[in-house]
Each structure stands twice: as structure tokens, then as C-alpha cells.
Design an enzyme around this catalytic site. Structure first.
Site, short mmCIF file in Angstrom:
data_model
loop_
_atom_site.label_atom_id
_atom_site.label_comp_id
_atom_site.label_asym_id
_atom_site.label_seq_id
_atom_site.Cartn_x
_atom_site.Cartn_y
_atom_site.Cartn_z
N LYS A 1 4.51 -2.61 -7.51
CA LYS A 1 3.33 -2.25 -7.05
C LYS A 1 2.36 -3.62 -6.94
CE LYS A 1 -0.53 0.12 -8.93
NZ LYS A 1 -1.21 1.27 -9.41
N GLU B 1 0.40 10.42 -5.82
CA GLU B 1 0.32 9.92 -7.22
C GLU B 1 -0.85 10.72 -7.93
OE1 GLU B 1 -1.06 6.18 -9.44
OE2 GLU B 1 -0.02 5.74 -7.42
N THR C 1 -1.40 5.49 -13.28
CA THR C 1 -2.04 4.91 -14.47
C THR C 1 -1.65 5.21 -15.84
OG1 THR C 1 -4.01 5.70 -12.75
CG2 THR C 1 -4.94 4.50 -14.74
#
Length: 214
Positions: free
Chosen positions: A136, A47, A76
Site C-alpha cells: 500500500k 476495507e 488499520t
């Protein structure tokens, strides 16, 4: 369309490896040398974070160089505009630290897996029921693997990826608790983006790969 019928599965390589490395660098050009080592050590899902300046601009080069062997996600993501850019850039999957059913819908409509963050049962279930590929659990270090076992009582089908403070022992424990994969940053990367020892990075990455392959 319901969340269930529109849910997009996580990428196969990510699910098989059960490990996502969160790469947060000072600048996007620093990704290359670190990703070379990670790939060599067996990492198959990375990621790339938007807190790293230049990630979008550098992403096409990274896809060209690593895309055949590694799932390259963009993380993000905190705005609809950035989500659109991540989709257009060809991110294999998208990660956001927040709970946003609008983000889930936007990514799902585009056919891209999305993993939104949350901590409370309400947040995690909101994303899951909206059709998220996985949720998540963040920051995972504040709750521990037992939290996932508790969540699976009312939500037995939820697909979870703990993130934040997951070290080697934690990775093993979270996977044993039923996580589909673990999201790991500092405990694996260490000082690699600060010109740290890349040989030591390879050893740490290989250790995580071995634990997650069990």
C-alpha cells in the site's frame, strides 16, 4: 520458505474490480446502509477499518449479509493481536498502514492476503520481499502516480495499491501507472457516514467503478 514461494494473491474480486473502498465510520452499525448502496453501485471490495468502534463485533453480520458478493477486508491493523482477531474473524484480506515483516509472516502463515503500508522504496520493498500480497503506497496523495512508475524501475514486479487522497482523476492515473487497484475513502464516501445523501453516494461509487473498469 522465501517470500516469492509463500506469497498469497489478492482476492480475485478485488483484482478484477481494481477498486477498494475504505469504510471509516463513527460506529460499526453505520456500515450496513452504506454497504447496501456500494454493492448496488458495483463495488466489490471494502476495507472495514478498526478505527471504527465495534468493527470486530459487527463483522460476522456483515460477512453473512455481504460476503457472497463483496471481498470484506479488515484494515488499520496495527498490532499482532488485532491481526490475529482479523484472521479469526474471516477477513478476506488484511490491510495495515505500517511496514511490518512480522505481520506479513503472520498473515501468510494463516493463508490470508495482506497489504502493508509504506512510502519509501525501502519500506515497500521490505514488505514485498517478505511475501506481501501487495504493498500500500501511503499516503499516496503526497507523491502522485509518477512515483509508482519510478518504483517499477528497480522493482518491476511489485504489486502496488495507492491509498490516501486518491480522487476520481487520481484513480485513473494511478491505474494507468500500473497500480493493481486503488484504495479510495473520502473522495468516494463523502459524507455518507454522516447521514449524507445516499443517492449521491451511489453516483460517486458508480463513477469510480466505471473509471476502474476501463
Amino acid at each position: 520458505m522465501t517470500g516469492e514461494t509463500s506469497r498469497i494473491a489478492l482476492p480475485e474480486r478485488t483484482v478484477e474490480s481494481r477498486l477498494i473502498v475504505v469504510a471509516r465510520a463513527q460506529r460499526a452499525e453505520d456500515y450496513d446502509a452504506v454497504l447496501d448502496v456500494l454493492v448496488d453501485a458495483g463495488i466489490r471490495s471494502v476495507e472495514l477499518t478498526l478505527t471504527t468502534p465495534g468493527t470486530f463485533a459487527h463483522f460476522p453480520q456483515l460477512r453473512e449479509r455481504f460476503g457472497d458478493v463483496v471481498d470484506l477486508g479488515i484494515g488499520t491493523v496495527t498490532s499482532s493481536d488485532d491481526l490475529t482477531r482479523a484472521i479469526d474473524a474471516g477477513a478476506t484480506y488484511i490491510v495495515t498502514p505500517i511496514t511490518s515483516t512480522a505481520f506479513v509472516q503472520q498473515a501468510t502463515d494463516a493463508g490470508v492476503p495482506i497489504v502493508p503500508g509504506g512510502l519509501t522504496p525501502t519500506e515497500l520493498f521490505a514488505s514485498w520481499s517478505a511475501g506481501a500480497s501487495a504493498v500500500k503506497v501511503f499516503p499516496a496523495g503526497q507523491v502522485g502516480p509518477g512515483y509508482l512508475k519510478d518504483l517499477r524501475g528497480p522493482f518491476p514486479d511489485i504489486v502496488a495499491v495507492p491509498s490516501g487522497g486518491v480522487d476520481l482523476a487520481g484513480a485513473e492515473a494511478w491505474l494507468a501507472a500500473g497500480a493493481v487497484a486503488v484504495s479510495v475513502g473520502g473522495p468516494l464516501l463523502g459524507d455518507a457516514f454522516g447521514r449524507g445523501d445516499l443517492g449521491a453516494l451511489r453516483d460517486r461509487a458508480a463513477a469510480f467503478v466505471a473509471v476502474c473498469a476501463r
